[in-house]
Design a protein around this motif. Structure first.
Motif, mmCIF file in Angstrom:
data_model
loop_
_atom_site.group_PDB
_atom_site.id
_atom_site.type_symbol
_atom_site.label_atom_id
_atom_site.label_comp_id
_atom_site.label_asym_id
_atom_site.label_seq_id
_atom_site.Cartn_x
_atom_site.Cartn_y
_atom_site.Cartn_z
ATOM 1 N N LEU A 256 0.844 -1.199 0.000
ATOM 2 C CA LEU A 256 0.000 0.000 0.000
ATOM 3 C C LEU A 256 0.879 1.248 0.000
ATOM 4 O O LEU A 256 0.689 2.143 -0.814
ATOM 5 N N GLN A 257 1.822 1.326 0.929
ATOM 6 C CA GLN A 257 2.776 2.420 1.148
ATOM 7 C C GLN A 257 2.134 3.624 1.821
ATOM 8 O O GLN A 257 2.738 4.216 2.693
ATOM 9 N N SER A 258 0.930 4.012 1.453
ATOM 10 C CA SER A 258 0.214 5.070 2.177
ATOM 11 C C SER A 258 -1.280 4.943 1.903
ATOM 12 O O SER A 258 -1.676 4.556 0.807
ATOM 13 N N GLY A 259 -2.072 5.284 2.924
ATOM 14 C CA GLY A 259 -3.520 5.283 2.748
ATOM 15 C C GLY A 259 -4.054 6.636 2.339
ATOM 16 O O GLY A 259 -5.274 6.831 2.253
ATOM 17 N N SER A 260 -3.159 7.581 2.043
ATOM 18 C CA SER A 260 -3.540 8.916 1.599
ATOM 19 C C SER A 260 -3.347 9.025 0.092
ATOM 20 O O SER A 260 -2.247 8.779 -0.412
ATOM 21 N N ASP A 261 -4.383 9.404 -0.630
ATOM 22 C CA ASP A 261 -4.256 9.541 -2.090
ATOM 23 C C ASP A 261 -3.251 10.619 -2.467
ATOM 24 O O ASP A 261 -2.539 10.499 -3.471
ATOM 25 N N GLN A 262 -3.177 11.678 -1.663
ATOM 26 C CA GLN A 262 -2.197 12.726 -1.949
ATOM 27 C C GLN A 262 -0.773 12.174 -1.841
ATOM 28 O O GLN A 262 0.080 12.449 -2.687
ATOM 29 N N MET A 263 -0.529 11.356 -0.802
ATOM 30 C CA MET A 263 0.791 10.761 -0.639
ATOM 31 C C MET A 263 1.077 9.742 -1.742
ATOM 32 O O MET A 263 2.200 9.657 -2.248
ATOM 33 N N LEU A 264 0.090 8.977 -2.131
ATOM 34 C CA LEU A 264 0.290 8.009 -3.212
ATOM 35 C C LEU A 264 0.705 8.716 -4.499
ATOM 36 O O LEU A 264 1.527 8.210 -5.266
ATOM 37 N N GLY A 265 0.148 9.920 -4.712
ATOM 38 C CA GLY A 265 0.555 10.706 -5.875
ATOM 39 C C GLY A 265 2.002 11.162 -5.771
ATOM 40 O O GLY A 265 2.764 11.063 -6.737
ATOM 41 N N LEU A 266 2.392 11.652 -4.586
ATOM 42 C CA LEU A 266 3.781 12.074 -4.386
ATOM 43 C C LEU A 266 4.756 10.908 -4.530
ATOM 44 O O LEU A 266 5.884 11.074 -4.995
ATOM 45 N N MET A 267 4.292 9.726 -4.136
ATOM 46 C CA MET A 267 5.140 8.536 -4.209
ATOM 47 C C MET A 267 5.202 7.943 -5.625
ATOM 48 O O MET A 267 5.937 6.994 -5.858
ATOM 49 N N ARG A 268 4.417 8.484 -6.526
ATOM 50 C CA ARG A 268 4.345 7.986 -7.904
ATOM 51 C C ARG A 268 3.848 6.545 -7.967
ATOM 52 O O ARG A 268 4.307 5.749 -8.772
ATOM 53 N N GLU A 310 -4.505 10.482 8.122
ATOM 54 C CA GLU A 310 -5.416 9.998 7.081
ATOM 55 C C GLU A 310 -5.027 8.578 6.663
ATOM 56 O O GLU A 310 -5.884 7.703 6.502
ATOM 57 N N SER A 311 -3.729 8.365 6.501
ATOM 58 C CA SER A 311 -3.228 7.035 6.142
ATOM 59 C C SER A 311 -3.502 6.020 7.247
ATOM 60 O O SER A 311 -3.966 4.905 6.990
ATOM 61 N N PHE A 312 -3.230 6.422 8.492
ATOM 62 C CA PHE A 312 -3.462 5.529 9.628
ATOM 63 C C PHE A 312 -4.923 5.119 9.695
ATOM 64 O O PHE A 312 -5.257 3.932 9.862
ATOM 65 N N ASP A 313 -5.830 6.071 9.579
ATOM 66 C CA ASP A 313 -7.261 5.781 9.686
ATOM 67 C C ASP A 313 -7.711 4.843 8.566
ATOM 68 O O ASP A 313 -8.543 3.946 8.781
ATOM 69 N N PHE A 314 -7.161 5.042 7.373
ATOM 70 C CA PHE A 314 -7.516 4.171 6.255
ATOM 71 C C PHE A 314 -7.079 2.735 6.536
ATOM 72 O O PHE A 314 -7.854 1.784 6.371
ATOM 73 N N ILE A 315 -5.835 2.574 6.986
ATOM 74 C CA ILE A 315 -5.317 1.231 7.262
ATOM 75 C C ILE A 315 -6.076 0.591 8.416
ATOM 76 O O ILE A 315 -6.421 -0.598 8.373
ATOM 77 N N ASP A 316 -6.355 1.383 9.440
ATOM 78 C CA ASP A 316 -7.095 0.869 10.596
ATOM 79 C C ASP A 316 -8.473 0.355 10.184
ATOM 80 O O ASP A 316 -8.981 -0.624 10.746
ATOM 81 N N SER A 317 -9.070 0.975 9.182
ATOM 82 C CA SER A 317 -10.416 0.592 8.742
ATOM 83 C C SER A 317 -10.426 -0.648 7.853
ATOM 84 O O SER A 317 -11.481 -1.230 7.615
#
Length: 444
Positions: A256-268, A310-317
């Motif tokens: 996954l690497q991040s549960g934040s869409d903004q971070m996923l964009g930065l991570m390419r 945001e990432s933590f909450d996504f993964i927790d869910s």
């Protein structure tokens, strides 16, 4: 003949490649010895994932030379491809071999005598176009079979494309032959592995789903797992096929690497969180008992407190089973170096600690769900303080009192309480024990 010792730093793929080099030495008559023993040749297969690659490599070289100051020291692999000159400056290193030449050590040196100056074999990583078959084993029960190498993605934090080159793989027929050899050697389970295993077949008419279908037909192979597969490559047909297969185990590992869409964009990354959730929910719908592992990176540049939460909450869910949490570290020539703001090291470590606590919670909840149930367990041979350990089909660690007769056997086990060591106490039914006793008596 000379004695040679090997040390692997890094992933399961590195281990499989080290074993391939080791087998080449064995065929030439070299004696294989433990790395902590005295050897004439030390081969160190390196990793480039973390910032500590240099210090780890340096310490490993020193460790070898403490055993034999006159030994020939070869450093190969990912870090050797990325920083050959840096490695050559380490006292005692005789040769550095990058991605193209790491399997050619025996061809490049005849006598393995100490060099007056380090010899570097380094070429552009794009010249590493050959695929080298490899496998390794945890013990005599599970084999890790390499089916793919390199990566054609460009994630912001990763040096693997620079260290291993473009994605490449053999044809399905070659993989099946390798799998058949492993079955003939007595392995009950094969773990399909690669840098980006789901990208198998790139540039050909074959793909990862086709490979799994053919592996599913290998006679004598009882269990198949596949290592990390990217969410965008974890196609629904793979999930449906796994649910129907008697051999492919209900166990997924999806980065996954991040549960934040903004971070996923930065991570390419090549997906967003919505696709990830869809994949997880489909697995849960079809295989309620499946284990689902998740890779996460903390502290990547641009990760604010808000985006981390945001990432933590996504993964927790998510109904996942465990996390592999990695703390971001700067790697040369990666896009992430250009991203702001940077995250303080202390904050990175704290976020890693927070997610690892979440992982322990999810792992505990997943494991203890199955207490009182019967699950098939493949038992390993080693004695762990009087316990014999194994894995269920859905990747729950189980232990029973040590009994060497049960090594490499798949047996139904009733799962009990969870120990402080992190495995469930297993109980064999009376009928299983009686059957194993009869088999043991017949084979005496």
């Amino acid at each position: 003949m000379k004695k040679v010792a090997f040390k692997t730093l890094g992933c399961k793929l590195n281990y499989s490649e080290t074993l391939t080099i080791q087998r080449d030495f064995e065929k030439e008559g070299y004696r294989i010895t433990d790395f902590d023993g005295q050897a004439d040749i030390y081969v160190i297969n390196t990793c480039s994932v973390t910032q500590s690659a240099n210090s780890t490599c340096r310490k490993t070289v020193r460790r070898a030379l403490r055993r034999n100051p006159d030994a020939f020291v070869a450093v190969v692999g990912c870090y050797a491809q990325l920083e050959p000159e840096e490695i050559a400056e380490i006292d005692g290193v005789d040769t550095v071999l990058g991605a193209k030449n790491k399997f050619n050590l025996l061809d490049l040196f005849d006598d393995f005598k100490k060099q007056s100056e380090p010899v570097i074999y380094h070429s552009d990583v794009n010249e590493a176009v050959d695929f080298h078959n490899a496998f390794s084993a945890d013990d005599r029960t599970r084999a890790f079979l390499k089916v793919q190498d390199g990566c054609s993605y460009s994630c912001s934090f990763c040096t693997i494309p620079l260290a291993r080159g473009e994605s490449r793989s053999p044809d399905i027929a070659t993989v099946i032959r390798n799998a058949q050899h492993l079955v003939e050697d007595g392995f009950k389970e094969i773990v399909v592995t690669g840098v980006n295993a789901g990208d198998f077949g790139r540039g050909s008419e074959e793909n990862f789903f086709m490979l799994l279908r053919e592996l599913d037909n290998v006679d004598g192979l009882e269990r198949i797992r596949f290592s990390s597969v990217e969410p965008n490559l974890m196609h629904e047909e793979i999930i449906y096929f796994t649910a129907e297969s008697d051999k492919i185990q209900p166990h997924f590992h999806i980065p996954l690497q991040s549960g934040s869409d903004q971070m996923l964009g930065l991570m390419r990354r090549r997906y967003q969180s919505g696709l990830y959730r869809q994949r997880v929910e489909l697995i849960r719908e079809l295989m309620p008992d499946a284990a689902i592992g998740v890779d996460v990176i903390t502290g990547h540049p641009g990760e604010t407190d808000e985006l981390f939460h945001e990432s933590f909450d996504f993964i927790d869910s998510l109904p996942v089973s465990y996390l592999h949490v990695f703390t971001y570290s700067e790697r040369p020539n990666t896009h992430a170096l250009n991203i702001e703001p940077k995250v303080q090291n202390s904050v990175r470590k704290q976020r890693t600690h927070t997610l690892r606590r979440l992982s322990k919670k999810k792992r505990y909840e997943f494991d203890t769900r199955f207490q009182g149930e019967m699950r098939p367990v493949l038992f390993e041979g080693s004695n762990k303080n009087g316990a014999m350990l194994g894995w269920t089909d859905n990747y729950v660690r189980v232990g029973i009192p040590y009994d060497p007769k049960l090594e490499n056997k798949i047996l139904p086990v009733e799962l009990g309480a969870r120990t402080r060591e992190g495995y469930l106490i297993g109980t064999l039914t009376d009928s299983v024990r009686e059957e194993e006793q009869v088999i043991a008596e017949l084979t005496v």
